[in-house]
Design a protein around this motif. Structure first.
Motif, mmCIF file in Angstrom:
data_model
loop_
_atom_site.group_PDB
_atom_site.id
_atom_site.type_symbol
_atom_site.label_atom_id
_atom_site.label_comp_id
_atom_site.label_asym_id
_atom_site.label_seq_id
_atom_site.Cartn_x
_atom_site.Cartn_y
_atom_site.Cartn_z
ATOM 1 N N ALA A 184 0.839 -1.210 0.000
ATOM 2 C CA ALA A 184 0.000 0.000 0.000
ATOM 3 C C ALA A 184 0.869 1.254 0.000
ATOM 4 O O ALA A 184 0.559 2.239 -0.682
ATOM 5 N N ASN A 185 1.973 1.230 0.757
ATOM 6 C CA ASN A 185 2.897 2.366 0.764
ATOM 7 C C ASN A 185 3.521 2.565 -0.617
ATOM 8 O O ASN A 185 3.684 3.696 -1.088
ATOM 9 N N MET A 186 3.880 1.476 -1.272
ATOM 10 C CA MET A 186 4.453 1.569 -2.614
ATOM 11 C C MET A 186 3.435 2.116 -3.617
ATOM 12 O O MET A 186 3.765 2.913 -4.500
ATOM 13 N N ALA A 187 2.179 1.664 -3.466
ATOM 14 C CA ALA A 187 1.150 2.017 -4.448
ATOM 15 C C ALA A 187 0.800 3.496 -4.435
ATOM 16 O O ALA A 187 0.073 3.960 -5.318
ATOM 17 N N MET A 188 1.307 4.231 -3.471
ATOM 18 C CA MET A 188 1.062 5.677 -3.452
ATOM 19 C C MET A 188 1.737 6.366 -4.639
ATOM 20 O O MET A 188 1.368 7.482 -5.001
ATOM 21 N N GLN A 189 2.716 5.706 -5.237
ATOM 22 C CA GLN A 189 3.407 6.247 -6.410
ATOM 23 C C GLN A 189 2.924 5.502 -7.653
ATOM 24 O O GLN A 189 2.936 4.274 -7.689
ATOM 25 N N GLU A 190 2.511 6.250 -8.632
ATOM 26 C CA GLU A 190 1.873 5.640 -9.808
ATOM 27 C C GLU A 190 2.757 4.614 -10.518
ATOM 28 O O GLU A 190 2.283 3.523 -10.851
ATOM 29 N N PRO A 191 4.043 4.895 -10.773
ATOM 30 C CA PRO A 191 4.855 3.871 -11.459
ATOM 31 C C PRO A 191 4.920 2.557 -10.678
ATOM 32 O O PRO A 191 4.857 1.477 -11.267
ATOM 33 N N LEU A 192 5.044 2.673 -9.358
ATOM 34 C CA LEU A 192 5.092 1.457 -8.546
ATOM 35 C C LEU A 192 3.733 0.771 -8.510
ATOM 36 O O LEU A 192 3.647 -0.463 -8.492
ATOM 37 N N ARG A 193 2.671 1.580 -8.506
ATOM 38 C CA ARG A 193 1.334 0.995 -8.510
ATOM 39 C C ARG A 193 1.095 0.180 -9.777
ATOM 40 O O ARG A 193 0.543 -0.926 -9.738
ATOM 41 N N VAL A 194 1.521 0.724 -10.894
ATOM 42 C CA VAL A 194 1.380 -0.006 -12.162
ATOM 43 C C VAL A 194 2.166 -1.309 -12.119
ATOM 44 O O VAL A 194 1.697 -2.365 -12.578
ATOM 45 N N ASN A 195 3.356 -1.251 -11.543
ATOM 46 C CA ASN A 195 4.184 -2.457 -11.413
ATOM 47 C C ASN A 195 3.494 -3.488 -10.523
ATOM 48 O O ASN A 195 3.475 -4.688 -10.829
#
Length: 868
Positions: free
Chosen positions: A425-436
């Motif tokens: 969830a912390n990672m998903a706050m950033q769009e590139p990481l969310r897409v990954n």
């Protein structure tokens, strides 16, 4: 072999002579037990001595003595006047008390007071030894602890810590250690100033005494007062010296445990730092090759790091390097302790920054461990490191942490799942990481956590849904994976955090109409409505989710509330079913279209989509059946509409193709005329043309035939023309009031023109609607087909067209078929005045009696329009 050999020399006088001495030899334990009832002291002493030797030989002999009833007479000898008898009886109990059945009997006989009395200063050392041994054995059980404490056993035990006999010291400290497990006893130990004599035992030459002293200190230093006394008595110096002495490596683990407790105090940590002890401690932990020592050192850091000031001191001493080194240990326990220490230190911003370059890669490696506990601890450290820190989140992703984190979501340990979900969830706050993250099938992996019975897992899983379901593809994947059902169920949770995060996730998922409709079908709206009625259960997210669902399922919102604001933009597929009561399910548009017409009011459909292409062929070529079954024949109505609109506002030029329809395309009259003009052509050409026309009008169906794959709502070519015309003719008008008036006149013209109040009863709109329902063979009527409409027809068309060209207006449902539009306009008379801008005034748009007229809200004229 003789069990007992003794000479009886009783001083008994019978009449006029003295009894001669008698030698007795016994090989039976039962005989000796009987002698315990003798009144002669010498016999009692000899019998006790023999029983002591017998009991020393093993547990079976102890059980035998218990069966022979030796315990009860022995208890009476504890208070015998003769010292030797009393000593021997005490020695027996010191040995027998290791047997569980004997312990139970001793508790029942309530001999604790008698045993404690043997600890008196005037008693012999041997009595002290075996009395303290008896208490040490008895204190292993809770009931006995209570009895020892209630009979005042602590004070004499603490006094005996200074005994010259090492056995007495060992037994006393062991008993104190057992008693110290109870918080009441710990408090009494503070009152009796037990810490200094226990510290003195660290100087003993016997390792077992030192070990028991350290274990006791480890327990009692959980209390702040004891830590203060230990610090004031230079206890930390003793502990550091033990760590520095390699010969005492068997004491290092327990010493570290005591240090861990003491480091929780800021004053103690500052003291140890000033004396250089902290550096020695970290160096010792890093360089030690004993896993338990490394583990306890990391645990000491974890405990101390709970205080912000301690974390600051640790950071200054570069504790992070030590912890990173411990992560490289091959021992799982050390890795777990190091990960937990990193988790505690991550509260310090400087430490967080340090672990960005060193630490996170090692933690990611730990996520791939075979040990569930190691993975859980590593995920916890990463969760704390990535919270509110985008750099660390990026570092975790760059270390290829996404895949192992998603794998942990299927772990058997709830803590590991919750921690992994937090990191993701912390990672998903950033769009590139969310897409990954989304590319790793994360929505499917979240189904099991969402169904978990653990509230922490439920909360973190819902939070992760809120963080990752930010685009249509992710939401679609969640829906297709079956994730919406468990998510909606979490709205019922009694746990506040679960309910809050689930509401947040529902709010995110309800960002498009398709998902909002599905969530409402699953009961999300009803649950949220119930939750929001409770003062204790509702939260900001539950209220926001409720409004988000309604705002993105405006058909339901209008049916429930009877109101659409200017910010509620009507989109294609909106339908007005009419008013429904709270709790009533709104039927989906598809189901309504597939129903046969009834005597219920018509369902009004708004749909300007005209780009739906039909499938290449259809088996059913009939052209006079309703929606969802075949082609509807409303061509004459649309033809009339097109002819009428071509004479009014600007219409599409002949070069521009007329908007095509998807499901509701009908064979028009022009097409019929065209076919009639081809009568002279050959039969083959006529058949070919016919086939092409049928292909051109065939709609896509659902539930019929093998080619049916997708259902589309009925199209509305007339409404498409309306949108084109108002966009071309009304949209360019710069004055908002003139725009509203022009649109009102346009709507009235398309809906049957001006109708006076007197002629309203004669305005036969019901017959017109019934004809449309019959021709369409459905209750669903596209708004553009209606040529005779009253208040609620006109208000809906006005709102739909106004939204297309950016005119802000609301749609309000009244009683008895009434509906109206409200617009906000600035007061012309106040324009140009200096000062604060007055609030805009609200007007109702007249679409019936005087099309284009504006009536100020709450005026008599507006009230007549709304209610009469």
């Amino acid at each position: 072999m003789c069990f007992l050999k003794l000479i009886c020399d009783p001083d008994i006088v019978l009449s006029t002579f003295q009894f001669d001495p008698l030698t007795i030899e016994s090989k039976k334990a039962a005989t000796v037990v009987l002698m315990l009832n003798s009144p002669e002291e010498e016999i009692l002493a000899k019998a006790c001595e023999a029983i002591y030797r017998f009991a020393l030989k093993g547990e079976e002999n102890k059980a035998t003595l218990l069966e022979l009833g030796a315990v009860e007479p022995l208890t009476k000898l504890l208070t015998h006047e003769d010292k030797i008898v009393r000593r021997n009886a005490t020695m027996i109990f010191g040995i027998l008390a290791s047997n569980n059945d004997v312990k139970k009997l001793l508790r029942e006989l309530d001999v604790m007071n008698s045993v404690i009395a043997q600890l008196a200063p005037e008693e012999e050392v041997v009595i002290h030894e075996f009395a303290s041994l008896c208490l040490a054995n008895m204190s292993a059980e809770y009931t006995s602890k209570v009895q020892i404490f209630e009979h005042g056993g602590l004070e004499p035990l603490i006094r005996l810590l200074a005994s010259p006999d090492p056995d007495v010291k060992k037994n006393s400290i062991e008993c104190i250690y057992n008693l110290a497990q109870d918080f009441q006893c710990r408090a009494t130990l503070q009152e009796l100033n037990a810490v200094p004599p226990i510290l003195d035992l660290l100087k003993s030459e016997y390792p077992v005494i030192q070990l028991l002293a350290l274990k006791t200190l480890s327990v009692i230093t959980n209390d702040k007062e004891a830590r203060t006394v230990l610090r004031d008595n230079q206890g930390m110096d003793h502990l550091i010296k033990i760590l520095e002495t390699k010969e005492l490596n068997d004491l290092h683990i327990e010493a570290l445990s005591v240090i861990a407790n003491c480091l929780e105090d800021m004053d103690t940590l500052a003291l140890i730092q000033q004396t250089g002890g902290l550096k020695k401690l970290l160096s010792f932990a890093e360089n030690s090759t004993i896993p338990d020592i490394q583990k306890n050192a990391a645990k000491a850091i974890t405990k101390a790091a709970s205080d912000p000031e301690n974390r600051k001191l640790f950071h200054e001493q570069e504790v992070e390097k030590c912890l990173v080194a411990l992560l490289g240990s091959e021992n799982d326990g050390t890795k777990i302790a190091a990960s937990q220490a990193i988790s505690a230190m991550s509260e310090n911003s400087g430490s967080k920054e340090f672990f960005n370059n060193q630490g996170i890669p090692q933690l990611i490696q730990s996520l791939r461990s075979d040990s569930e506990e190691v993975r859980e601890a590593a995920a916890l450290a990463l969760a704390n490191l990535t919270t509110c820190n985008t750099a660390n989140a990026n570092a975790a992703a760059e270390a290829d942490g996404i895949e192992p984190l998603i794998n942990i979501l299927s772990s058997k340990r709830d803590g590991a799942i919750a921690n992994a979900a937090t990191v993701l969830a912390n990672m998903a706050m950033q769009e590139p990481l969310r897409v990954n993250i989304q590319s790793h099938d994360v929505m499917h992996a979240l189904i099991s956590p969402l169904r978990s019975a653990n509230t922490v897992v439920q909360s973190k899983a819902a939070l992760m849904v809120a963080a990752t379901a930010c685009d249509v593809e992710a939401r679609t994947e969640l829906r297709n994976s079956g994730g919406l059902e468990p998510l909606v169920e979490l709205l019922r949770s009694k746990n506040d955090e679960v309910r809050r995060h689930a509401s947040w996730a529902v709010m995110v998922c309800a960002s498009d109409e398709l998902m909002a409709v599905e969530l409402c079908r699953l009961g999300a709206l009803d649950i949220l409505e119930e939750v929001n009625l409770s003062v204790s259960r509702k939260n900001k997210f539950s209220e926001a989710a409720y409004h988000k669902l309604l705002n993105n399922y405006m058909s339901l919102k209008y049916s429930l509330t009877g109101y659409l604001s200017s910010s509620n933009i009507i989109s294609d597929g909106f339908y007005d079913y009419g008013r429904i009561n709270p709790g009533t399910k709104l039927m989906p548009l598809k189901d309504l279209c597939l129903q046969e017409p009834t005597d219920l009011r018509a369902v009004l459909l708004v749909n300007s989509k005209s780009d739906v292409s039909p499938p290449p062929s259809m088996e059913d070529k009939s052209s006079d059946i309703g929606y969802g079954r075949s082609i509807s024949s409303s061509s004459s109505l649309r033809r009339a509409s097109r002819e009428k609109t071509n004479t009014g506002f600007g219409s599409p030029t002949e070069d521009k193709s007329e908007p095509t329809s998807g499901r509701n395309t009908a064979v028009s009259k022009s097409a019929t005329k065209e076919k009639g003009s081809r009568k002279g052509r050959g039969k083959k050409e006529e058949e070919k043309v016919k086939e092409e026309e049928e292909v051109a009008v065939a709609p896509k169906l659902t539930g019929e035939g093998s080619l049916d794959k997708e259902w589309y709502p009925p199209s509305d070519p007339d409404f498409c023309v309306y949108v084109y015309e108002v966009t071309k003719s009304i949209f360019p008008i710069t004055n908002i009031k003139e725009q509203i008036e022009a649109l009102a006149k346009y709507v009235a013209e398309k809906m049957g023109g001006k109708v006076s109040k007197e002629k309203l009863p004669d305005f036969s709109w019901e017959l017109h609607i019934s004809e449309l329902k019959f021709q369409l063979k459905s209750n669903v009527v596209p708004i553009g087909l209606i040529k005779k409409g009253i208040f609620y027809h006109r208000a809906l068309l006005f709102k739909a067209l106004a939204d297309k060209i950016g005119i802000g207006c609301s749609l309000v449902r009244g009683e008895y078929g009434r509906a109206w539009n409200e617009v906000k306009l600035m007061n012309e008379s106040r324009k140009g005045l200096i000062g604060a801008f007055p609030p805009p005034e609200v007007y109702i748009v007249d679409l019936m009696f005087h099309p284009g007229g504006l009536m100020k809200l709450k005026s008599k004229e507006a009230d007549l329009y709304r209610y009469l």
